[in-house]
Scaffold this motif. Structure first.
Motif, PDB file in Angstrom:
ATOM      1  N   SER A 151       0.768  -1.449  -0.136  1.00 50.18           N
ATOM      2  CA  SER A 151       0.191   0.179  -0.189  1.00 50.18           C
ATOM      3  C   SER A 151       0.510   1.213   0.236  1.00 50.18           C
ATOM      4  O   SER A 151       0.259   2.167  -0.822  1.00 50.18           O
ATOM      5  N   GLU A 152       2.001   1.562   0.950  1.00 44.95           N
ATOM      6  CA  GLU A 152       2.797   2.251   0.801  1.00 44.95           C
ATOM      7  C   GLU A 152       3.595   3.010  -0.927  1.00 44.95           C
ATOM      8  O   GLU A 152       3.706   4.527  -0.681  1.00 44.95           O
ATOM      9  N   ALA A 153       3.865   1.741  -1.189  1.00 43.58           N
ATOM     10  CA  ALA A 153       4.532   1.982  -2.857  1.00 43.58           C
ATOM     11  C   ALA A 153       3.100   2.652  -3.689  1.00 43.58           C
ATOM     12  O   ALA A 153       3.184   3.206  -4.517  1.00 43.58           O
ATOM     13  N   ILE A 154       2.430   1.737  -3.512  1.00 41.08           N
ATOM     14  CA  ILE A 154       1.091   2.705  -4.473  1.00 41.08           C
ATOM     15  C   ILE A 154       0.843   4.105  -3.896  1.00 41.08           C
ATOM     16  O   ILE A 154      -0.157   4.811  -5.004  1.00 41.08           O
ATOM     17  N   GLN A 155       0.682   4.629  -2.580  1.00 45.22           N
ATOM     18  CA  GLN A 155       0.487   5.858  -2.630  1.00 45.22           C
ATOM     19  C   GLN A 155       1.496   6.691  -2.985  1.00 45.22           C
ATOM     20  O   GLN A 155       1.290   7.677  -3.988  1.00 45.22           O
ATOM     21  N   LEU A 156       2.582   6.360  -3.177  1.00 42.77           N
ATOM     22  CA  LEU A 156       3.794   6.840  -3.478  1.00 42.77           C
ATOM     23  C   LEU A 156       4.115   7.454  -5.433  1.00 42.77           C
ATOM     24  O   LEU A 156       4.362   7.444  -5.708  1.00 42.77           O
ATOM     25  N   LEU A 157       2.770   5.957  -5.490  1.00 43.49           N
ATOM     26  CA  LEU A 157       3.147   6.151  -7.235  1.00 43.49           C
ATOM     27  C   LEU A 157       1.409   6.391  -7.908  1.00 43.49           C
ATOM     28  O   LEU A 157       1.860   6.446  -8.907  1.00 43.49           O
ATOM     29  N   ARG A 158       0.882   6.635  -7.033  1.00 45.97           N
ATOM     30  CA  ARG A 158      -0.283   6.948  -6.829  1.00 45.97           C
ATOM     31  C   ARG A 158      -0.833   8.144  -8.184  1.00 45.97           C
ATOM     32  O   ARG A 158       0.157   9.209  -7.489  1.00 45.97           O
ATOM     33  N   GLY A 159      -1.189   8.601  -9.460  1.00 47.09           N
ATOM     34  CA  GLY A 159      -0.976   9.654 -10.386  1.00 47.09           C
ATOM     35  C   GLY A 159       0.405  10.229 -11.212  1.00 47.09           C
ATOM     36  O   GLY A 159       0.162  10.917 -11.104  1.00 47.09           O
ATOM     37  N   LYS A 160       1.015   9.081 -10.776  1.00 52.28           N
ATOM     38  CA  LYS A 160       2.352   8.732 -12.200  1.00 52.28           C
ATOM     39  C   LYS A 160       1.916   8.436 -12.613  1.00 52.28           C
ATOM     40  O   LYS A 160       1.441   7.441 -13.439  1.00 52.28           O
ATOM     41  N   GLU A 161       3.246   8.943 -14.080  1.00 50.26           N
ATOM     42  CA  GLU A 161       3.292   7.698 -15.200  1.00 50.26           C
ATOM     43  C   GLU A 161       3.823   6.313 -15.145  1.00 50.26           C
ATOM     44  O   GLU A 161       3.992   5.666 -16.459  1.00 50.26           O
ATOM     45  N   ALA A 162       3.159   5.496 -14.145  1.00 53.78           N
ATOM     46  CA  ALA A 162       4.007   3.946 -14.179  1.00 53.78           C
ATOM     47  C   ALA A 162       2.971   3.543 -14.431  1.00 53.78           C
ATOM     48  O   ALA A 162       1.575   3.927 -14.506  1.00 53.78           O
ATOM     49  N   ASN A 163       3.417   2.222 -15.717  1.00 65.19           N
ATOM     50  CA  ASN A 163       2.542   1.176 -16.408  1.00 65.19           C
ATOM     51  C   ASN A 163       2.346   0.212 -15.741  1.00 65.19           C
ATOM     52  O   ASN A 163       3.046  -0.404 -14.926  1.00 65.19           O
TER      53      ASN A 163
END
Length: 299
Positions: A151-163
């Motif tokens: 969940s911590e990684a999800i929050q960090l990458l939320r809204g980012k351009e990760a595919n």
């Protein structure tokens, strides 16, 4: 106290139903555009759920016609479908630059949560695939996007351009390493699959989900892996050290810039520097005029 100036609306606040024959497009949709994936997805969506986003039009002077500012593909699909009218927003000016210029596109994580919400509301995978004109395997891939991601990684990458490829690689690491990798991706603004593969290659075996897997299959020798692991540890240490000192350094620089501005407001000091140290005066002026330290990125 000066009254605040009200910002005018770009469009009328109500949606109007307008006949398609009264709308004048700015350009025609070519046969090549009709064969694109984007066109086919919009066509499928309109056929399944109708027009969600109204067209944007501007009334023409001395006539009952309207100039189409945004929604040319939707307009073309409706014309081809022999529709009579469509919901429209009436623009208060005729600015014809794309209305989607300032739209923030959905990230992979946001798409995942929207998809999950639709499924929870009773929409089947087949219906979603049909509405988006994609294979059902794509829908299932988006549904399972965050399986194995902490969940911590999800929050960090939320809204980012990760595919999706980025998350497939991230899934190979254990939660603590996922967080470190997400922080490195955000710090470098690099969310590409190639970059994440390098981070995985530089990850110690004990921080991988399958520690017994061999990394030689990725084209790296054991010596290369050992060197990359040492370099990655060094980079992580440097990054954390910079993170701790960054705020203090910026504060000191802001104070210095403020002091220089006060000095340069004094005509006698400027005259002295111009006569004795012109090169120094030039650098002081450049520093004092710098806006990067005194303005926020969004101003």
């Amino acid at each position: 106290m000066t009254p605040r100036k009200r910002i005018p609306f770009a469009c009328e606040t109500t949606v109007r139903k307008i006949k398609l024959n009264s709308i004048l497009p700015l350009h025609r949709i070519t046969p090549g555009t009709r064969r694109t994936q984007k066109y086919q997805r919009i066509l499928s969506s309109i056929n399944k759920v109708g027009v969600i986003e109204p067209l944007v039009v501007h009334p023409q002077d001395k006539s009952n016609d309207y100039m189409l500012l945004d929604g040319h593909i939707r307009y073309d699909i409706l014309k081809e479908s022999k529709e009579d009218s469509v919901d429209c927003l009436i623009a208060l000016d005729d600015e014809a630059f794309t209305y989607n210029h300032k739209v923030n596109r959905l990230s992979a994580i946001q798409e995942h949560f929207m998809l999950m919400k639709a499924v929870q509301n009773g929409v089947s995978e087949n219906e979603i695939a049909a509405a988006l004109n994609v294979d059902i395997a794509k829908i299932r891939e988006k549904k399972n996007l965050l399986v194995g991601i902490c969940s911590e990684a999800i929050q960090l990458l939320r809204g980012k351009e990760a595919n999706a490829g980025t998350f497939r690689q991230l899934r190979k690491a254990k939660p603590m390493r996922q967080i470190e990798m997400a922080e490195l991706m955000c710090a470098s603004s690099n969310f590409s699959v190639a970059y994440v593969k390098c981070l995985i290659a530089a990850t110690p075996q004990d921080q991988l989900v399958e520690s017994e897997q061999s990394k030689e299959s990725n084209g790296f020798s054991p010596a290369d892996i050992a060197r990359m692991e040492r370099e990655m540890e060094s980079i992580c240490g440097d990054f954390k050290q910079l993170e701790e000192t960054h705020g203090k350094n910026v504060l000191n620089l802001v104070i210095v810039v403020g002091y220089l501005k006060k000095l340069l407001d004094n005509a006698r000091i400027v005259r002295f520097l111009a006569n004795s140290y012109p090169e120094l005066l030039t650098e002081f002026q450049k520093t004092a005029e710098s806006k990067s330290l005194t303005e926020s990125p969004q101003s």
